[in-house]
Write a protein that holds these residues in place. Sequence first.
Motif, PDB file in Angstrom:
ATOM      1  N   HIS A   1       0.776  -1.265   0.007  1.00 52.90           N
ATOM      2  CA  HIS A   1      -0.175   0.006  -0.045  1.00 52.90           C
ATOM      3  C   HIS A   1       0.910   1.257  -0.092  1.00 52.90           C
ATOM      4  CE1 HIS A   1      -4.168  -1.609   0.421  1.00 52.90           C
ATOM      5  NE2 HIS A   1      -3.649  -2.427   1.130  1.00 52.90           N
ATOM      6  N   LEU A   2       2.070   1.101   0.685  1.00 48.95           N
ATOM      7  CA  LEU A   2       2.850   2.290   0.784  1.00 48.95           C
ATOM      8  C   LEU A   2       3.372   2.688  -0.635  1.00 48.95           C
ATOM      9  CD1 LEU A   2       4.713   1.726   4.247  1.00 48.95           C
ATOM     10  CD2 LEU A   2       3.164   3.584   3.578  1.00 48.95           C
ATOM     11  N   PHE A   3       3.906   1.633  -1.461  1.00 52.09           N
ATOM     12  CA  PHE A   3       4.554   1.887  -2.725  1.00 52.09           C
ATOM     13  C   PHE A   3       3.093   2.307  -3.812  1.00 52.09           C
ATOM     14  CE2 PHE A   3       8.410  -0.757  -1.571  1.00 52.09           C
ATOM     15  CZ  PHE A   3       9.208  -0.027  -2.339  1.00 52.09           C
ATOM     16  N   LYS A   4       2.094   1.723  -3.752  1.00 51.38           N
ATOM     17  CA  LYS A   4       1.142   2.137  -4.293  1.00 51.38           C
ATOM     18  C   LYS A   4       0.794   3.475  -4.157  1.00 51.38           C
ATOM     19  CE  LYS A   4      -2.349   1.717  -7.335  1.00 51.38           C
ATOM     20  NZ  LYS A   4      -2.235   1.447  -8.744  1.00 51.38           N
ATOM     21  N   ALA A   5       0.667   3.828  -2.912  1.00 47.60           N
ATOM     22  CA  ALA A   5       0.387   5.418  -2.477  1.00 47.60           C
ATOM     23  C   ALA A   5       1.373   6.471  -3.178  1.00 47.60           C
ATOM     24  CB  ALA A   5       0.241   5.580  -0.856  1.00 47.60           C
ATOM     25  N   ILE A   6       2.486   6.059  -3.198  1.00 50.25           N
ATOM     26  CA  ILE A   6       3.690   7.021  -3.699  1.00 50.25           C
ATOM     27  C   ILE A   6       3.842   6.824  -5.120  1.00 50.25           C
ATOM     28  CG2 ILE A   6       4.790   7.217  -1.478  1.00 50.25           C
ATOM     29  CD1 ILE A   6       6.904   5.466  -2.649  1.00 50.25           C
ATOM     30  N   GLY A   7       3.107   6.129  -5.845  1.00 51.75           N
ATOM     31  CA  GLY A   7       2.909   6.110  -7.221  1.00 51.75           C
ATOM     32  C   GLY A   7       4.214   5.557  -7.879  1.00 51.75           C
ATOM     33  N   ILE A   8       4.752   4.483  -7.428  1.00 49.27           N
ATOM     34  CA  ILE A   8       6.198   3.584  -7.739  1.00 49.27           C
ATOM     35  C   ILE A   8       5.553   2.618  -8.811  1.00 49.27           C
ATOM     36  CG2 ILE A   8       8.274   2.452  -7.411  1.00 49.27           C
ATOM     37  CD1 ILE A   8       8.290   5.228  -6.386  1.00 49.27           C
ATOM     38  N   ASP A   9       6.191   2.211  -9.867  1.00 53.04           N
ATOM     39  CA  ASP A   9       5.849   1.117 -10.797  1.00 53.04           C
ATOM     40  C   ASP A   9       6.402  -0.116  -9.939  1.00 53.04           C
ATOM     41  OD1 ASP A   9       5.475  -0.443 -12.785  1.00 53.04           O
ATOM     42  OD2 ASP A   9       6.880   0.529 -14.376  1.00 53.04           O
ATOM     43  N   VAL A  10       5.431  -0.838  -9.504  1.00 49.00           N
ATOM     44  CA  VAL A  10       5.670  -1.901  -8.935  1.00 49.00           C
ATOM     45  C   VAL A  10       4.910  -3.327  -9.271  1.00 49.00           C
ATOM     46  CG1 VAL A  10       6.137  -0.740  -6.801  1.00 49.00           C
ATOM     47  CG2 VAL A  10       3.843  -1.920  -7.329  1.00 49.00           C
ATOM     48  N   GLY A  11       5.174  -4.393  -9.021  1.00 42.64           N
ATOM     49  CA  GLY A  11       4.669  -5.852  -9.294  1.00 42.64           C
ATOM     50  C   GLY A  11       4.581  -6.606  -7.989  1.00 42.64           C
ATOM     51  N   VAL A  12       3.883  -7.414  -8.094  1.00 47.70           N
ATOM     52  CA  VAL A  12       3.513  -8.357  -6.654  1.00 47.70           C
ATOM     53  C   VAL A  12       4.038  -9.791  -6.978  1.00 47.70           C
ATOM     54  CG1 VAL A  12       1.825  -9.020  -5.131  1.00 47.70           C
ATOM     55  CG2 VAL A  12       1.583  -6.846  -6.075  1.00 47.70           C
ATOM     56  N   ALA A  13       4.894 -10.251  -6.239  1.00 50.57           N
ATOM     57  CA  ALA A  13       5.172 -11.764  -6.307  1.00 50.57           C
ATOM     58  C   ALA A  13       4.948 -12.503  -5.161  1.00 50.57           C
ATOM     59  CB  ALA A  13       6.844 -11.599  -6.604  1.00 50.57           C
ATOM     60  N   HIS A  14       4.113 -13.634  -5.294  1.00 52.26           N
ATOM     61  CA  HIS A  14       3.943 -14.207  -4.019  1.00 52.26           C
ATOM     62  C   HIS A  14       4.273 -15.832  -4.217  1.00 52.26           C
ATOM     63  CE1 HIS A  14       1.362 -15.698  -0.629  1.00 52.26           C
ATOM     64  NE2 HIS A  14       1.054 -16.750  -1.552  1.00 52.26           N
ATOM     65  N   CYS A  15       4.884 -16.505  -3.188  1.00 56.02           N
ATOM     66  CA  CYS A  15       5.482 -17.839  -3.116  1.00 56.02           C
ATOM     67  C   CYS A  15       4.236 -18.510  -2.394  1.00 56.02           C
ATOM     68  CB  CYS A  15       6.833 -18.009  -2.499  1.00 56.02           C
ATOM     69  SG  CYS A  15       7.863 -16.829  -3.292  1.00 56.02           S
ATOM     70  N   ASN A  16       3.892 -19.957  -2.931  1.00 46.47           N
ATOM     71  CA  ASN A  16       3.211 -20.756  -2.367  1.00 46.47           C
ATOM     72  C   ASN A  16       4.257 -21.854  -1.978  1.00 46.47           C
ATOM     73  OD1 ASN A  16       1.551 -22.897  -1.378  1.00 46.47           O
ATOM     74  ND2 ASN A  16      -0.140 -21.946  -2.669  1.00 46.47           N
ATOM     75  N   PHE A  17       4.397 -22.321  -0.689  1.00 39.58           N
ATOM     76  CA  PHE A  17       5.542 -23.257  -0.351  1.00 39.58           C
ATOM     77  C   PHE A  17       4.750 -24.492   0.013  1.00 39.58           C
ATOM     78  CE2 PHE A  17       7.323 -19.069   0.871  1.00 39.58           C
ATOM     79  CZ  PHE A  17       8.684 -19.113   0.053  1.00 39.58           C
ATOM     80  N   ASN A  18       3.460 -24.428  -0.144  1.00 33.55           N
ATOM     81  CA  ASN A  18       2.564 -25.647  -0.127  1.00 33.55           C
ATOM     82  C   ASN A  18       3.035 -26.487   1.599  1.00 33.55           C
ATOM     83  OD1 ASN A  18       1.029 -26.237  -2.364  1.00 33.55           O
ATOM     84  ND2 ASN A  18       3.226 -25.985  -3.447  1.00 33.55           N
TER      85      ASN A  18
END
Length: 443
Positions: free
Chosen positions: A38-55
């Motif tokens: 949310h902080l990155f989104k609020a200051i307008g930085i170009d970001v992507g989201v990476a998520h790991c599912n370790f099962n």
Amino acid sequence: MLPLKQFQDFIEQEDLFKKGNRILLAVSGGKDSVLMLHLFKAIGIDVGVAHCNFNLRADEAQRDENFVKMLAHSLSLPFYVTHFDTKKYAAEHKISTQMAARDLRYNWFETISIKEGYDFIALAQHRNDAVETVLINLVRGTGISGLHGILPKRNKLIRPLLFLNRDEINQIIDDNHINFVEDSSNASTNYLRNKLRLDVIPHLKQMNPNLEQTFAQNIARFADIEAFLSLHIEELKANLIVEKPDGAYIAIDDIKCLKPQKLLLYELLKPFGFIEQVVEEIIAGLDKQSGVKFLSQNCQAIIDRNNLIVSKIKPNDNRHILIHSNENSFEFNGNLFEFSFSDNLRFDNNKHKIFTDANLLLFPLIVRNWQNGDKFIPFGMRGFKKISDFFIDEKVPLHLKSSIPILVNGNGDIIWIAGMRQDNRYKLSKSTKKVAIFELKIK
């Protein structure tokens, strides 16, 4: 309100990234990483989201993945996900599940960042994580680098939440009504980090309520000390280490003058993979006779007269090879040889080339490494000399003796110590009709 000014000030203060950089955010779904998103989104930085599912947590792991996916989509952000068989990886590599998860996620983050064009990878570690990391390092044993714990920036990894502690994050989450998912394993004391978090740190905070701030200050000091030490080590490397084709030479007298000796020698030898225990053994062996050898995983250190010589351990697959009369070139232990016959009875004064009487050769010849007991008659002499004594006279470093090719006749006579000396019995004579020429090609 989100602490946007503090966030931006910390990014600028630590020079975490530049305007226009793309940042890949590692988001698990917990409070820390969701706040970071949310902080990155609020200051307008170009970001992507990476998520790991370790099962590792069955339905809960799938719940986390679904939550992060929906969050990324609701914010119109690129979403990347991967699944790991973490327990299988841990078993195959004989490491803990936690170490396996760490290796897997960092490798995947790096892969995604390169593939998708992200400049940095942001991790949502905060001040409490830094405290826990330092304590873990102290419990397990550490050098100076372990005392500063996690740094705000290391290569492509950035940690933009290190200006906050856990209580502050909890308060921001509550005040801003931010949704998140809770990892039930955080409440388990089966892991060392959780034991410190739940059992040890609360007692420390009773003695120092500002524990996180104190550790942050200490970590900064330790980081400065490490930087100072690194500069000193670079100066020592420039002054003490002499790089030669066969290895790195450090004068034993210089090692004896190091103060503090163990710390500085360890730092000098660390790039070669030597652990602290072996460094202690090297120090204890400095006054021993030449030939004492110490090993790391990929290197060896040999005490040779007045020097400690460090060199890479080379796989020695070619213990010996056979040379037939119809061959015109061959390789042995990385050395290239050319072989030919000639009717021209000539002789060049070149230690890398020998001219032998072809009629004295019994094929196949053998090229092999030096062996204890080897002897020959050096060119220009009449009596036999042990090759080990010849090496000593020629001041051949101990770590090179076993790599020098020895050319052996079919009857067992040594013809040539390649690149050094021919045997006198195989020199050209008045009765020579045909010349066999061997040349060691210098790369």
